[in-house]
Design an enzyme around this catalytic site. Structure first.
Site, PDB file in Angstrom:
ATOM      1  N   CYS A  38       0.844  -1.199   0.000  1.00 11.64           N
ATOM      2  CA  CYS A  38       0.000   0.000   0.000  1.00 11.64           C
ATOM      3  C   CYS A  38       0.877   1.247   0.000  1.00 11.64           C
ATOM      4  O   CYS A  38       2.008   1.225   0.503  1.00 11.64           O
ATOM      5  CB  CYS A  38      -0.889   0.053   1.236  1.00 11.64           C
ATOM      6  SG  CYS A  38      -2.173  -1.197   1.305  1.00 11.64           S
ATOM      7  N   ASP A  39       0.312   2.321  -0.555  1.00 14.76           N
ATOM      8  CA  ASP A  39       0.987   3.615  -0.433  1.00 14.76           C
ATOM      9  C   ASP A  39      -0.066   4.705  -0.516  1.00 14.76           C
ATOM     10  O   ASP A  39      -0.993   4.609  -1.319  1.00 14.76           O
ATOM     11  CB  ASP A  39       2.036   3.821  -1.524  1.00 14.76           C
ATOM     12  CG  ASP A  39       2.930   5.010  -1.205  1.00 14.76           C
ATOM     13  OD1 ASP A  39       3.878   4.837  -0.427  1.00 14.76           O
ATOM     14  OD2 ASP A  39       2.655   6.115  -1.717  1.00 14.76           O
ATOM     15  N   SER A  40       0.092   5.722   0.320  1.00 15.53           N
ATOM     16  CA  SER A  40      -0.895   6.802   0.375  1.00 15.53           C
ATOM     17  C   SER A  40      -0.236   8.158   0.144  1.00 15.53           C
ATOM     18  O   SER A  40       0.898   8.397   0.580  1.00 15.53           O
ATOM     19  CB  SER A  40      -1.601   6.831   1.736  1.00 15.53           C
ATOM     20  OG  SER A  40      -2.284   5.627   1.992  1.00 15.53           O
TER      21      SER A  40
END
Length: 203
Positions: free
Chosen positions: A75-77
């Site tokens: 994941c990456d935000s």
């Protein structure tokens, strides 16, 4: 049914984020945590959707070869406000500057989600976007909040599950996405791989 796995592999989280691990734990998944240590500066893009998807994919791809039978999640935000893309602030000064720009504004919190099923040699890549309405925080409130250190560990310089929640007027879209990963999206992605979320619940 063709393509549906006959066994359930282990669930691996390719992230050091305590918030993402806690989200998984709240839905009954106790992930194996394997941090990718991927250098995010290697990926540059002015398209926030493309950026978070590539970063999430690189993280998952770095970990996947270590596991013969696993569903590996990367994941990456980032937060996009007025066309600017923001990850974690590099310093308290940067966090304060960001908040001066963010207050009273509407931002898009984007999280890239990648699942790699090593047993099926399959990968799914998605992005979830949630609108965040920021309060018009005062200079004093911003300085006090940044001094807690919380914004330095968060994409967009705020934590919805922490003190930063008092500076968010409302959100439109998935709540858990703002914290680190979209749990509804994860359910759909697992289904695309032939699993149910409940398959990963610990007895």
């Amino acid at each position: 049914m063709m393509g549906v796995p006959q066994f359930v592999p282990q669930f691996v989280l390719a992230s050091a984020s305590p918030a993402r691990r806690r989200l998984l734990q709240t839905i009954g998944i106790e992930p194996v945590v394997s941090v990718s240590h991927f250098d995010e500066s290697q990926v540059q893009s002015r398209d926030p959707v493309l950026l978070v998807q590539i970063l999430a994919q690189r993280k998952a791809e770095r970990i996947a070869p270590k596991f013969e039978s696993a569903v590996v999640m990367g994941c990456d935000s980032v937060l996009a406000v007025n066309g600017e893309i923001h990850g974690k602030p590099a310093s308290p000064e940067e966090a304060i500057s960001r908040w001066h720009e963010m207050r009273g504004q509407i931002g898009d919190l984007l999280t890239g989600h990648v699942l790699i099923d090593t047993s099926q040699n399959r990968m799914i890549v998605k992005c979830q976007i949630t609108k965040v309405y920021f309060a018009n925080a005062s200079d004093s409130e911003i300085r006090t909040y940044v001094a807690t250190g919380e914004p330095l560990n968060c994409a967009g310089a705020f934590a919805l599950e922490g003190k930063g929640s008092v500076f968010v007027e409302k959100i439109e879209g998935c709540h858990s996405n703002v914290i680190g990963l979209s749990l509804p999206l994860l359910r759909h992605m697992l289904a695309d791989l032939g699993y149910s979320v409940s398959d990963f619940w610990k007895p």
